[in-house]
Design a protein around this motif. Sequence first.
Motif, PDB file in Angstrom:
ATOM      1  N   ARG A  66      48.253 -16.523 -22.019  1.00  0.00           N
ATOM      2  CA  ARG A  66      49.473 -17.314 -21.807  1.00  0.00           C
ATOM      3  C   ARG A  66      50.709 -16.562 -22.314  1.00  0.00           C
ATOM      4  O   ARG A  66      51.744 -16.496 -21.625  1.00  0.00           O
ATOM      5  N   ARG A  83      51.458 -13.721 -19.980  1.00  0.00           N
ATOM      6  CA  ARG A  83      51.972 -14.257 -18.711  1.00  0.00           C
ATOM      7  C   ARG A  83      53.444 -14.638 -18.835  1.00  0.00           C
ATOM      8  O   ARG A  83      54.276 -14.272 -17.980  1.00  0.00           O
ATOM      9  N   LEU A  84      53.786 -15.360 -19.902  1.00  0.00           N
ATOM     10  CA  LEU A  84      55.159 -15.793 -20.096  1.00  0.00           C
ATOM     11  C   LEU A  84      56.089 -14.606 -20.339  1.00  0.00           C
ATOM     12  O   LEU A  84      57.226 -14.580 -19.850  1.00  0.00           O
ATOM     13  N   GLY A 106      56.937 -13.194 -17.188  1.00  0.00           N
ATOM     14  CA  GLY A 106      57.651 -14.092 -16.294  1.00  0.00           C
ATOM     15  C   GLY A 106      56.816 -14.577 -15.132  1.00  0.00           C
ATOM     16  O   GLY A 106      57.354 -14.982 -14.086  1.00  0.00           O
ATOM     17  N   TYR A 107      55.477 -14.572 -15.290  1.00  0.00           N
ATOM     18  CA  TYR A 107      54.589 -15.022 -14.220  1.00  0.00           C
ATOM     19  C   TYR A 107      54.320 -16.519 -14.348  1.00  0.00           C
ATOM     20  O   TYR A 107      54.159 -17.045 -15.460  1.00  0.00           O
ATOM     21  N   SER A 108      54.231 -17.193 -13.224  1.00  0.00           N
ATOM     22  CA  SER A 108      53.854 -18.606 -13.219  1.00  0.00           C
ATOM     23  C   SER A 108      52.337 -18.721 -13.272  1.00  0.00           C
ATOM     24  O   SER A 108      51.615 -17.775 -12.950  1.00  0.00           O
ATOM     25  N   GLN A 109      51.868 -19.894 -13.679  1.00  0.00           N
ATOM     26  CA  GLN A 109      50.424 -20.123 -13.652  1.00  0.00           C
ATOM     27  C   GLN A 109      49.892 -20.027 -12.233  1.00  0.00           C
ATOM     28  O   GLN A 109      48.797 -19.507 -12.001  1.00  0.00           O
ATOM     29  N   LYS A 110      50.662 -20.525 -11.282  1.00  0.00           N
ATOM     30  CA  LYS A 110      50.230 -20.479  -9.886  1.00  0.00           C
ATOM     31  C   LYS A 110      49.997 -19.047  -9.438  1.00  0.00           C
ATOM     32  O   LYS A 110      48.998 -18.752  -8.778  1.00  0.00           O
ATOM     33  N   TYR A 111      50.913 -18.151  -9.795  1.00  0.00           N
ATOM     34  CA  TYR A 111      50.765 -16.740  -9.390  1.00  0.00           C
ATOM     35  C   TYR A 111      49.536 -16.119 -10.050  1.00  0.00           C
ATOM     36  O   TYR A 111      48.743 -15.435  -9.391  1.00  0.00           O
ATOM     37  N   SER A 168      45.964 -18.438  -9.050  1.00  0.00           N
ATOM     38  CA  SER A 168      45.672 -18.887  -7.687  1.00  0.00           C
ATOM     39  C   SER A 168      44.507 -18.098  -7.088  1.00  0.00           C
ATOM     40  O   SER A 168      44.503 -16.866  -7.090  1.00  0.00           O
ATOM     41  N   LYS A 208      44.172 -25.235 -11.124  1.00  0.00           N
ATOM     42  CA  LYS A 208      45.329 -25.423 -11.989  1.00  0.00           C
ATOM     43  C   LYS A 208      44.930 -26.119 -13.289  1.00  0.00           C
ATOM     44  O   LYS A 208      45.373 -25.714 -14.380  1.00  0.00           O
ATOM     45  N   GLU A 242      44.401 -21.868 -21.152  1.00  0.00           N
ATOM     46  CA  GLU A 242      45.504 -21.372 -21.961  1.00  0.00           C
ATOM     47  C   GLU A 242      45.704 -22.193 -23.234  1.00  0.00           C
ATOM     48  O   GLU A 242      46.318 -21.714 -24.186  1.00  0.00           O
TER      49      GLU A 242
END
Length: 300
Positions: free
Chosen positions: A10, A13-14, A17-22, A25, A30, A37
């Motif tokens: 997590r 990822r943050l 700047g990545y979204s959870q969806k990206y 997926s 989800k 995380e």
Amino acid sequence: MEIDYGKVVRDIRLNKGYSQKYLYSGIVSKTYAIDFEKGLHDMSVTKFMDVLARLEMKLEEFEFIANGYQSSEEITSNVLIAIATNRGDIETLRKLRTYYDTRKSKEDEVLKARLNLLIHSYEESGKRHIEPAVYKKEDVEVLKNHLMSVESWTLKEFAFFLNNGYHFDYETYRILTEFALKQLRQYNSYPDVVKIKSYLFVNFLSTALENKDWDSINNYRQDFYEVTKNTEEGFQRILCVFDFNLYDYVMTKDQNFLKNAKKIEEMCYLLGSDYHRMAQAMSDTIEFCEEVVQKGEKRD
């Protein structure tokens, strides 16, 4: 301390700047991603490697970050031991041993036993022994139990055995070598399997020669010869040819085989200081085989 990989993912990822969806997926749902995380779920190795691939990150880098941007203690210790061993730095090995006096985990017990045995090896290396060096039984048992407790070896266990096998009594060493070779069948398509197998053969057959285990040498002869034909490490092939010339010399008493072995020994001395340790070991093995022939010892 146990690391929460989901929370580390997590943070990475943050930061990217990545979204959870990206990131998740096509890998997990989800809901699963959210719980992962939060540290509520683990993730299968396959799916976790897919996540790392999407982060464009290797597992080694992830573990480095997860450990607070530093190598884990185990990796650091093993690297330090390897460096000190290669340099013959017995003082560093002694300092490391003192560090593990206060440690209580199973991994620390194995590291302490390794250090005890390495230090003993260096202390005894300057002495001339008629019989093989005798190692402290308790330390040898720690290493033996460590290897035998793992039902399916990975590269870590193969490397551990290659670096520490000489501490075992010959019968244990022979059994573990057979086990290692069987385990390697699972790695037939692995890129470095030939190199690993050739190292196993080199180490074992040299030891078998010293222990007059003529049957094992004969049984593995063809496999050893074949596996060293294509290895990129030339010295395994050198040792293969050297050992078999001495084996044939002991079996037939033909001096031509002895001459061939001595030519290889001489070549190693001529190659420079990097090969002198190997050349000295060859000299000792030649002397041993000459004594076997002179005493008229025969194959069982």
